[in-house]
Design an enzyme around this catalytic site. Structure first.
Site, PDB file in Angstrom:
ATOM      1  N   GLY A 238       0.766  -1.249   0.000  1.00  0.00           N
ATOM      2  CA  GLY A 238       0.000   0.000   0.000  1.00  0.00           C
ATOM      3  C   GLY A 238       0.790   1.288   0.000  1.00  0.00           C
ATOM      4  O   GLY A 238       0.201   2.369  -0.064  1.00  0.00           O
ATOM      5  N   ARG A 279       3.211  -1.492  -5.873  1.00  0.00           N
ATOM      6  CA  ARG A 279       3.366  -0.231  -6.603  1.00  0.00           C
ATOM      7  C   ARG A 279       4.658   0.535  -6.307  1.00  0.00           C
ATOM      8  O   ARG A 279       5.336   1.004  -7.215  1.00  0.00           O
ATOM      9  CB  ARG A 279       2.169   0.658  -6.224  1.00  0.00           C
ATOM     10  CG  ARG A 279       2.135   2.029  -6.825  1.00  0.00           C
ATOM     11  CD  ARG A 279       0.999   2.859  -6.190  1.00  0.00           C
ATOM     12  NE  ARG A 279      -0.137   2.066  -5.850  1.00  0.00           N
ATOM     13  CZ  ARG A 279      -1.246   1.962  -6.595  1.00  0.00           C
ATOM     14  NH1 ARG A 279      -1.345   2.658  -7.695  1.00  0.00           N
ATOM     15  NH2 ARG A 279      -2.246   1.206  -6.213  1.00  0.00           N
ATOM     16  N   CYS A 344     -12.852   1.996 -28.716  1.00  0.00           N
ATOM     17  CA  CYS A 344     -14.227   2.459 -28.931  1.00  0.00           C
ATOM     18  C   CYS A 344     -15.020   2.522 -27.630  1.00  0.00           C
ATOM     19  O   CYS A 344     -15.972   1.766 -27.433  1.00  0.00           O
ATOM     20  CB  CYS A 344     -14.914   1.531 -29.913  1.00  0.00           C
ATOM     21  SG  CYS A 344     -13.981   1.378 -31.413  1.00  0.00           S
TER      22      CYS A 344
END
Ligand SMILES: Cc1ncc(COP(=O)(O)O)c(C=O)c1O
Length: 415
Positions: A238, A279, A344
């Protein structure tokens, strides 16, 4: 700083990003080995050298070159699927260096992990505990388990990446954790080693971790008073990164890592402590390199259309995440607009209402913080092939660590 302008052109460790684009095409992920090493060296010094076990949450980026690099510093891996298990094995991690997290695991996944004798499973519910007990019995093994406790702590981050609030799907209530630990003898094929928590991601303040440590101190004291002893505590991952200024050093953004480690040792040092960061190790070691297909105006809105899309970086569409936008050319005038891809979907945007450098057709755009949850969340929607991953090593050489998926490879999956 691994990524910087040299002669007004953005380079990664001395390599001009235009040369990488020419050699490997765009879109492409570029990772700086120097930056990866810096991040892992900081965590090693603060945590591993104090006795913590650090397991890299490979969901952030499962590139084998990165996994092997982290393993060389003594990190284990935190996995969440059979695919991640196979990749960990492929990279040389042995069972003792693997823990298996996740809110649901299939029989096949449990059996594979039991056969590999992984260090432990993080278990989040009764049904999983019962299934694991049954599969371990059949396999004739005893499975190491940390129960995932939901401490109801607000990590003060984006709601989609907060996981430790009681209304989230993750973990078990403290009452249930206490119950299963007390009932350990009903599960003869499970070794209850301790408790795991992961309160959320992209946390940029120490306080939620201090709250977690204090909570666990009280909880484990009360377990002990009730005659229940555990040996391991996993504080999860975290730690956040700087998305606004992705080229800043890890310790500029998270100077408090040391104080978290100290506090944990002070309050919980009698347990084997674990963390599972993802991360913080990889996000700012990587960028996404894209080429501008053109500009257009619609309804008074300015759009820069690039050849990368949510297929390469879904975070802005998924949780409004901010990723810094750079031009390959330094000193461009600023212009407000949106960066969008060719996919798209109206949500196919990488930046919205952003003051960013002005781009012309064919210019190179660099999107920051693309080392974590970018390629690993990639998809082939619109039959767009997965993009290549290039590591710029400390010697300034480029290494193609994942090739661009070919159209034949995509088509060959179908019968
Ligand atoms: C259980 C668990 N551990 C570790 C992590 C890694 O989190 P981060 O990348 O924020 O460090 C996650 C992320 O989702 C997770 O769910």
């Amino acid at each position: 700083m691994p990524f910087k302008y040299v002669d007004k052109l953005l380079h990664c460790d001395g390599v001009n990003l235009a040369d990488i684009a020419e050699q490997y095409g765009t879109p492409a992920y570029i990772y700086s080995e120097r930056s990866l090493r810096r991040n892992v060296e900081v965590l090693k010094e603060i945590f591993i050298d104090r006795g913590f076990k650090v397991s890299y949450a490979m969901k952030a980026n499962s590139n084998p070159t990165i996994l092997k690099l982290f393993r060389s510093y003594g990190l284990g891996v935190d996995i969440v699927s059979a695919g991640e298990l196979q990749m960990a094995k492929h990279c040389g991690f042995d069972g003792a260096e693997i823990n298996f997290a996740g809110v649901g695991k299939t029989i096949e996944e449990l059996d594979l992990a039991l056969a590999l004798e992984i260090d432990h499973f993080n278990v989040e519910s009764r049904f999983e505990l019962e299934l694991l007990e049954a599969r371990a019995k059949i396999a004739g093994k005893k499975a190491g388990v940390l129960l995932r406790l939901n401490p109801d702590i607000d990590p003060q981050t984006h709601p989609h990446i907060s996981t430790g609030l009681k209304q989230n799907k993750f973990g078990m209530s403290p009452e249930n954790v206490r119950y299963f630990l007390t009932e350990a003898k009903s599960y003869p094929h499970i070794q209850f080693d301790g408790i795991h928590c992961h309160i959320g991601s992209q946390i940029l303040q120490p306080q939620p971790f201090f709250d977690l440590i204090e909570y666990l101190e009280q909880f484990t004291d009360s377990l002990k008073a009730g005659g229940v002893d555990i040996t391991h505590i996993d504080l999860g991952g975290g730690f956040g990164v700087n998305y606004e200024d992705p080229f800043e050093d890890i310790l500029e953004t998270t100077p408090f890592l040391e104080s978290i480690a100290q506090r944990a040792m002070e309050k919980l040092g009698k347990y084997q402590l674990h963390i599972q960061p993802g991360r913080v190790l990889v996000a700012n070691a990587g960028v996404l390199l894209a080429q501008v297909l053109g500009n257009k105006e619609n309804g008074g809105h300015h759009f820069v259309i690039i050849d990368a899309a949510t297929t390469e970086l879904i975070r802005p569409a998924l949780y409004d995440a901010y990723h810094a936008i750079f031009s390959h050319r330094e000193g461009r005038p600023l212009r407000m607009g949106d960066v969008v891809g060719p996919v798209c979907e109206s949500s196919d945007a990488l930046a919205k209402h952003r003051d960013m450098p002005e781009f012309e057709k064919d210019d190179l755009m660099i999107i920051g913080s693309a080392g974590a949850y970018a390629s690993s969340m990639g998809s082939t929607y619109n039959l767009r092939p997965l993009s290549p991953e290039i590591v710029v090593n400390v010697g300034g050489e480029t290494q193609l660590t994942r090739k661009r998926q070919s159209f034949d490879e995509m088509i060959s999956l179908y019968s």
